[in-house]
Design a protein around this motif. Structure first.
Motif, PDB file in Angstrom:
ATOM      1  N   ALA A  14       0.837  -1.193   0.000  1.00 11.00           N
ATOM      2  CA  ALA A  14       0.000   0.000   0.000  1.00 11.00           C
ATOM      3  C   ALA A  14       0.877   1.249   0.000  1.00 11.00           C
ATOM      4  CB  ALA A  14      -0.904  -0.015   1.222  1.00 11.00           C
ATOM      5  N   GLY A  15       0.323   2.338  -0.436  1.00  7.74           N
ATOM      6  CA  GLY A  15       1.030   3.599  -0.359  1.00  7.74           C
ATOM      7  C   GLY A  15       1.413   4.149  -1.713  1.00  7.74           C
ATOM      8  N   PRO A  16       2.038   5.310  -1.709  1.00  7.33           N
ATOM      9  CA  PRO A  16       2.413   5.951  -2.967  1.00  7.33           C
ATOM     10  C   PRO A  16       3.404   5.108  -3.755  1.00  7.33           C
ATOM     11  CG  PRO A  16       2.977   7.335  -1.074  1.00  7.33           C
ATOM     12  CD  PRO A  16       2.432   6.057  -0.556  1.00  7.33           C
ATOM     13  N   THR A  17       3.366   5.271  -5.055  1.00  6.44           N
ATOM     14  CA  THR A  17       4.260   4.502  -5.910  1.00  6.44           C
ATOM     15  C   THR A  17       4.775   5.376  -7.044  1.00  6.44           C
ATOM     16  OG1 THR A  17       4.483   2.549  -7.280  1.00  6.44           O
ATOM     17  CG2 THR A  17       2.332   3.600  -7.288  1.00  6.44           C
ATOM     18  N   THR A  18       5.948   5.056  -7.494  1.00  5.83           N
ATOM     19  CA  THR A  18       6.487   5.715  -8.674  1.00  5.83           C
ATOM     20  C   THR A  18       6.552   4.726  -9.823  1.00  5.83           C
ATOM     21  OG1 THR A  18       8.741   5.208  -7.978  1.00  5.83           O
ATOM     22  CG2 THR A  18       7.845   7.353  -7.317  1.00  5.83           C
ATOM     23  N   ALA A  19       5.817   3.656  -9.692  1.00  3.63           N
ATOM     24  CA  ALA A  19       5.820   2.599 -10.699  1.00  3.63           C
ATOM     25  C   ALA A  19       5.209   3.103 -12.001  1.00  3.63           C
ATOM     26  CB  ALA A  19       5.038   1.394 -10.188  1.00  3.63           C
ATOM     27  N   GLY A  20       5.466   2.346 -13.046  1.00  5.54           N
ATOM     28  CA  GLY A  20       4.936   2.671 -14.362  1.00  5.54           C
ATOM     29  C   GLY A  20       3.439   2.463 -14.446  1.00  5.54           C
ATOM     30  N   PRO A  21       2.887   2.612 -15.645  1.00  7.70           N
ATOM     31  CA  PRO A  21       1.448   2.465 -15.838  1.00  7.70           C
ATOM     32  C   PRO A  21       0.982   1.030 -15.595  1.00  7.70           C
ATOM     33  CG  PRO A  21       2.560   2.672 -17.946  1.00  7.70           C
ATOM     34  CD  PRO A  21       3.592   2.904 -16.884  1.00  7.70           C
ATOM     35  N   THR A  22      -0.275   0.912 -15.267  1.00  6.12           N
ATOM     36  CA  THR A  22      -0.894  -0.395 -15.067  1.00  6.12           C
ATOM     37  C   THR A  22      -1.604  -0.796 -16.343  1.00  6.12           C
ATOM     38  OG1 THR A  22      -1.208   0.089 -12.721  1.00  6.12           O
ATOM     39  CG2 THR A  22      -2.543  -1.682 -13.655  1.00  6.12           C
ATOM     40  N   ALA A  77      -4.257  -7.232 -13.626  1.00  5.53           N
ATOM     41  CA  ALA A  77      -3.657  -5.911 -13.761  1.00  5.53           C
ATOM     42  C   ALA A  77      -2.164  -6.091 -13.528  1.00  5.53           C
ATOM     43  CB  ALA A  77      -4.242  -4.948 -12.732  1.00  5.53           C
ATOM     44  N   GLU A  78      -1.384  -5.524 -14.421  1.00  5.35           N
ATOM     45  CA  GLU A  78       0.061  -5.721 -14.370  1.00  5.35           C
ATOM     46  C   GLU A  78       0.757  -4.359 -14.370  1.00  5.35           C
ATOM     47  OE1 GLU A  78       2.354  -9.213 -16.465  1.00  5.35           O
ATOM     48  OE2 GLU A  78       2.066  -7.565 -17.867  1.00  5.35           O
ATOM     49  N   ARG A  79       1.734  -4.226 -13.474  1.00  3.43           N
ATOM     50  CA  ARG A  79       2.528  -3.003 -13.398  1.00  3.43           C
ATOM     51  C   ARG A  79       3.993  -3.395 -13.309  1.00  3.43           C
ATOM     52  NH1 ARG A  79       0.983  -0.360  -8.543  1.00  3.43           N
ATOM     53  NH2 ARG A  79      -0.913   0.237  -9.614  1.00  3.43           N
ATOM     54  N   ASP A  80       4.793  -2.822 -14.179  1.00  2.00           N
ATOM     55  CA  ASP A  80       6.232  -3.107 -14.203  1.00  2.00           C
ATOM     56  C   ASP A  80       6.509  -4.603 -14.267  1.00  2.00           C
ATOM     57  OD1 ASP A  80       6.809  -0.382 -14.096  1.00  2.00           O
ATOM     58  OD2 ASP A  80       6.892  -0.367 -11.909  1.00  2.00           O
ATOM     59  N   ARG A  82       4.740  -7.060 -13.134  1.00  4.31           N
ATOM     60  CA  ARG A  82       4.270  -7.811 -11.956  1.00  4.31           C
ATOM     61  C   ARG A  82       2.753  -7.712 -11.860  1.00  4.31           C
ATOM     62  NH1 ARG A  82       4.260  -6.213  -5.939  1.00  4.31           N
ATOM     63  NH2 ARG A  82       3.984  -8.234  -4.965  1.00  4.31           N
ATOM     64  N   VAL A  83       2.095  -8.848 -11.642  1.00  9.34           N
ATOM     65  CA  VAL A  83       0.644  -8.846 -11.453  1.00  9.34           C
ATOM     66  C   VAL A  83       0.349  -8.243 -10.089  1.00  9.34           C
ATOM     67  CG1 VAL A  83      -1.413 -10.287 -11.192  1.00  9.34           C
ATOM     68  CG2 VAL A  83       0.262 -10.819 -12.974  1.00  9.34           C
ATOM     69  N   VAL A  84      -0.503  -7.201 -10.099  1.00  6.87           N
ATOM     70  CA  VAL A  84      -0.822  -6.484  -8.861  1.00  6.87           C
ATOM     71  C   VAL A  84      -2.303  -6.557  -8.511  1.00  6.87           C
ATOM     72  CG1 VAL A  84       1.148  -4.921  -9.028  1.00  6.87           C
ATOM     73  CG2 VAL A  84      -1.021  -4.279 -10.095  1.00  6.87           C
ATOM     74  N   GLY A  85      -3.101  -7.210  -9.363  1.00  7.87           N
ATOM     75  CA  GLY A  85      -4.520  -7.351  -9.078  1.00  7.87           C
ATOM     76  C   GLY A  85      -5.164  -8.248 -10.121  1.00  7.87           C
ATOM     77  N   TYR A  86      -6.399  -8.653  -9.860  1.00  5.48           N
ATOM     78  CA  TYR A  86      -7.133  -9.470 -10.828  1.00  5.48           C
ATOM     79  C   TYR A  86      -8.614  -9.201 -10.674  1.00  5.48           C
ATOM     80  CZ  TYR A  86      -8.948 -12.898  -7.507  1.00  5.48           C
ATOM     81  OH  TYR A  86      -9.638 -13.486  -6.486  1.00  5.48           O
ATOM     82  N   ALA A  87      -9.376  -9.586 -11.695  1.00  7.64           N
ATOM     83  CA  ALA A  87     -10.821  -9.445 -11.669  1.00  7.64           C
ATOM     84  C   ALA A  87     -11.445 -10.618 -12.395  1.00  7.64           C
ATOM     85  CB  ALA A  87     -11.253  -8.140 -12.338  1.00  7.64           C
ATOM     86  N   ALA A  88     -12.589 -11.063 -11.894  1.00 11.13           N
ATOM     87  CA  ALA A  88     -13.349 -12.170 -12.502  1.00 11.13           C
ATOM     88  C   ALA A  88     -14.745 -12.177 -11.916  1.00 11.13           C
ATOM     89  CB  ALA A  88     -12.651 -13.503 -12.230  1.00 11.13           C
TER      90      ALA A  88
END
Length: 90
Positions: A14-22, A77-80, A82-88
């Protein structure tokens, strides 16, 4: 408690991130361990599911296979890279 395999995958911190787009894409069987880790975290730390016991990798793989067989999409959902979430549904 079911036999639960350990994993190093998990939900994003959790928290702020400087990661690339999702980006969102269709999940593959290779994503199942991370999907399981995210789901198990939700079981243990939220009220987002009615499940109360962590899922085994085999159980989550069966869930994924059922979705594929029934034509029900699973997205991740993938960022940099890495999978960071999913939906179904279901």
């Amino acid at each position: 408690m079911p036999d639960v395999e350990p994993t190093t995958a998990g939900p994003p911190a959790a928290g702020p991130t400087t990661a690339g787009p999702t980006t969102v894409r269709i999940a593959t069987a290779a994503d199942v361990p991370v999907i399981r880790a995210i789901y198990n975290d939700a079981i243990l730390t939220t009220t987002a599911t009615w499940d109360t016991e962590p899922q085994t990798l085999a159980a989550r793989a069966e869930w994924f296979a059922d979705h594929v067989r029934e034509g029900q999409p699973v997205w991740v959902a993938e960022r940099d890279g890495r999978v960071v979430g999913y939906a179904a549904w279901g």
